[in-house]
Design a protein around this motif. Sequence first.
Motif, PDB file in Angstrom:
ATOM      1  N   UNK A 159      12.219  18.945   1.460  1.00 28.68           N
ATOM      2  CA  UNK A 159      12.342  19.678   0.188  1.00 28.68           C
ATOM      3  C   UNK A 159      13.809  19.772  -0.214  1.00 28.68           C
ATOM      4  N   UNK A 160      14.672  20.009   0.756  1.00 26.94           N
ATOM      5  CA  UNK A 160      16.112  20.091   0.464  1.00 26.94           C
ATOM      6  C   UNK A 160      16.638  18.768  -0.087  1.00 26.94           C
ATOM      7  N   UNK A 161      16.047  17.640   0.377  1.00 28.73           N
ATOM      8  CA  UNK A 161      16.471  16.321  -0.100  1.00 28.73           C
ATOM      9  C   UNK A 161      15.783  15.936  -1.405  1.00 28.73           C
ATOM     10  N   UNK A 162      14.645  16.563  -1.683  1.00 29.20           N
ATOM     11  CA  UNK A 162      13.888  16.218  -2.881  1.00 29.20           C
ATOM     12  C   UNK A 162      13.231  14.859  -2.795  1.00 29.20           C
ATOM     13  N   UNK A 163      12.862  14.440  -1.590  1.00 26.42           N
ATOM     14  CA  UNK A 163      12.259  13.117  -1.370  1.00 26.42           C
ATOM     15  C   UNK A 163      10.748  13.210  -1.552  1.00 26.42           C
ATOM     16  N   UNK A 181       8.487  10.925   0.891  1.00 28.24           N
ATOM     17  CA  UNK A 181       8.468  11.447   2.263  1.00 28.24           C
ATOM     18  C   UNK A 181       7.658  12.732   2.330  1.00 28.24           C
ATOM     19  N   UNK A 182       7.775  13.573   1.308  1.00 31.68           N
ATOM     20  CA  UNK A 182       7.042  14.837   1.334  1.00 31.68           C
ATOM     21  C   UNK A 182       5.540  14.603   1.269  1.00 31.68           C
ATOM     22  N   UNK A 183       5.106  13.651   0.451  1.00 31.02           N
ATOM     23  CA  UNK A 183       3.664  13.406   0.337  1.00 31.02           C
ATOM     24  C   UNK A 183       3.082  12.974   1.674  1.00 31.02           C
ATOM     25  N   UNK A 204       0.834  -1.201   0.000  1.00 29.57           N
ATOM     26  CA  UNK A 204       0.000   0.000   0.000  1.00 29.57           C
ATOM     27  C   UNK A 204       0.869   1.251   0.000  1.00 29.57           C
ATOM     28  N   UNK A 205       1.962   1.232   0.752  1.00 30.87           N
ATOM     29  CA  UNK A 205       2.871   2.370   0.771  1.00 30.87           C
ATOM     30  C   UNK A 205       3.477   2.598  -0.611  1.00 30.87           C
TER      31      UNK A 205
END
Length: 214
Positions: free
Chosen positions: A118-122, A125-127, A14-15
Amino acid sequence: MSYSAAESVFRDVKELILSGELAGGELISEGAIAQRTQLSRTPVREAFLRLEAEGWMRLYPKKGALIVPIAQGEAEHVVGARQLVETHSVRVVSEQPYARKLLVNELRLNLEEQRAIVDRGDVAAFSAVDADFHKMIVAAAANPLLDAFYAGLRDRQRRMTARSIARDPDQLPRILADHVELANLVDAADAAGYDAAVLTHMRQVHGLGLGASR
């Protein structure tokens, strides 16, 4: 087979769907997931059945499992529902100074986490942290019925956000800036301002244009 193994596969797959790593329209097999998770096919099959029941997969015997794409019009429906629930929650906390102060503190901490991501551009993780930001606002209203309703929207929101960011990663800083504005509106007890800002924010993120309204 153990329930914990099936639960683990269910959560992992699911992830992958919510983060966009498994895209809508993609066909996957029990064998591939069994190999990936280093488990037998039995817990994988049980997890797939559960994912199908929740609407994330469509199973085809001897062919595999199709990741169900985001339905046409789903983004509009999710945005409209989220706007109603979030704005109501902001109205509630606007009349409760202590609850609003606690919420704003939580939102500021979440924003710091967003900045690091945001600095990592992940994107994945951001979502997740993005969804948590909005969920905090709803939870602050302390309405268990709305909490339960919004929990169902959260998964759809995460998947939609991950897809949108993957399509245009450069919008991450703008989304963060929008969240800062939303937190400031909560702090100012400006429910009307929040209502307008969150609608613009969500429609821009999901590429819906700004001409429509709920």
